[in-house]
Design a protein around this motif. Structure first.
Motif, PDB file in Angstrom:
ATOM      1  N   GLY A  35       5.156   9.510   2.431  1.00 53.20           N
ATOM      2  CA  GLY A  35       6.116   9.036   1.432  1.00 53.20           C
ATOM      3  C   GLY A  35       5.683   9.262   0.003  1.00 53.20           C
ATOM      4  N   GLN A  69       6.243  -0.607  -0.526  1.00 48.01           N
ATOM      5  CA  GLN A  69       5.464  -0.941   0.665  1.00 48.01           C
ATOM      6  C   GLN A  69       5.274  -2.449   0.764  1.00 48.01           C
ATOM      7  OE1 GLN A  69       1.887   1.322   1.674  1.00 48.01           O
ATOM      8  NE2 GLN A  69       0.742  -0.578   1.920  1.00 48.01           N
ATOM      9  N   SER A  82      10.872  11.370   1.628  1.00 46.59           N
ATOM     10  CA  SER A  82      11.243  10.636   0.418  1.00 46.59           C
ATOM     11  C   SER A  82      12.003  11.516  -0.572  1.00 46.59           C
ATOM     12  CB  SER A  82       9.987  10.080  -0.256  1.00 46.59           C
ATOM     13  OG  SER A  82       9.181  11.124  -0.772  1.00 46.59           O
ATOM     14  N   ARG A 111       5.441  -1.700   6.338  1.00 48.77           N
ATOM     15  CA  ARG A 111       6.693  -0.940   6.249  1.00 48.77           C
ATOM     16  C   ARG A 111       6.754  -0.160   4.940  1.00 48.77           C
ATOM     17  NH1 ARG A 111      11.275  -2.342   3.694  1.00 48.77           N
ATOM     18  NH2 ARG A 111      12.471  -1.539   5.458  1.00 48.77           N
ATOM     19  N   GLN A 112       7.497   0.945   4.990  1.00 47.58           N
ATOM     20  CA  GLN A 112       7.663   1.826   3.826  1.00 47.58           C
ATOM     21  C   GLN A 112       6.288   2.212   3.259  1.00 47.58           C
ATOM     22  OE1 GLN A 112      10.464   3.043   3.871  1.00 47.58           O
ATOM     23  NE2 GLN A 112      12.036   1.911   2.763  1.00 47.58           N
ATOM     24  N   ARG A 144       4.765   3.963  -0.260  1.00 48.24           N
ATOM     25  CA  ARG A 144       5.849   4.017  -1.242  1.00 48.24           C
ATOM     26  C   ARG A 144       5.751   2.817  -2.179  1.00 48.24           C
ATOM     27  NH1 ARG A 144      10.776   7.021   1.608  1.00 48.24           N
ATOM     28  NH2 ARG A 144       9.678   7.896   3.405  1.00 48.24           N
TER      29      ARG A 144
END
Length: 254
Positions: free
Chosen positions: A21, A214, A47, A207-208, A211
């Motif tokens: 990401g 996050q 992304s 998660r994420q 990024r």
């Protein structure tokens, strides 16, 4: 059947890993190919910052796969790559993470070779390595863990083939990283506990990863499912299971 390099195929397909990401984790080789490509067929987890690296005049096709919402079936994605290789010089199949780590890159590579298409893999940084690092969790540490296992959470309830040997994983690895396992988390945890992992074993859900947004949810095998339900923690996420999770409070604050 045409062979690799036959005149029927004008171009070459690159299976490029976009990383998890953070655009800074994109490889230089991958970035250079994106800047020159004629068409890019990309996944849902790629992304916007990575897509901004794509040649501005290149054709862009979303082939992203999310649970219950597939833009293109796998067979159609492969056929599309074959068709684009007949029309363009540089065709990119852009995947989140690494093409060969739960990215179906091996399947696509085999199909393209069988069709006579020239193809090359450009590895990417997989989420299972980068995401825990961004959360302050080292997967190995001399005082905590000398082994790591990467496993897909999809197979836990037989979405593809029920081949995950949770008994062997629980007994044979000090750190376990589960990709795509949030939906089946309760089943995965029960399998691990049944295989011998203590219910108090630490677990972090991230998660994420890498990024700007996050987020993490930390608990243990006995309470993490309840924490997910209480907080509404949602995919895309990976799970890190093992004693190394205890280092997060120290290393994430640096």
């Amino acid at each position: 059947m045409p062979k690799s390099g036959d005149a029927e195929y004008l171009g070459k397909v690159y299976l490029v890993g976009a990383g998890p990401g953070d655009p800074g984790l994109m490889t230089l080789k991958g970035k250079g190919i994106l800047e020159l490509c004629d068409v890019v067929i990309y996944d849902a987890l790629v992304s916007a910052e990575i897509l901004a690296m794509v040649n501005p005049i290149a054709e862009r096709i979303n082939a992203g796969k999310r649970r219950g919402n597939h833009s293109l079936p796998q067979s159609e994605t492969t056929q599309l790559l074959i068709e684009k290789a007949r029309q363009h010089a540089i065709v990119v199949r852009l995947k989140g993470g690494d093409p060969y780590i739960f990215g179906r890159g091996g399947e696509e590579m085999s199909d393209l070779i069988a069709a006579g298409v020239t193809v090359e893999v450009v590895p990417g940084i997989t989420a299972g390595i980068a995401v825990p690092a961004y959360a302050g969790i080292p997967l190995t540490h001399r005082g905590y863990s000398s082994s790591v296992t990467f496993v897909t959470g999809h197979e836990a309830v037989g979405k593809y083939r029920p081949h995950v040997n949770w008994q062997a994983i629980a007994c044979g690895s000090e750190t376990i990283v589960v990709y795509m396992g949030l939906h089946n988390l309760s089943e995965i945890i029960q399998n691990l506990i049944d295989a011998g992992l203590p219910p108090r074993t630490p677990i972090a859900l991230i998660r994420q990863g890498t990024r700007a947004d996050q987020s993490e949810l930390v608990g243990n095998l006995s309470n993490i499912a309840d924490l997910v339900a209480a907080t509404g923690f949602a995919p895309p996420a990976i799970a890190v299971i093992g004693k190394v999770v205890e280092l997060r409070d120290l290393l994430a604050s640096v």
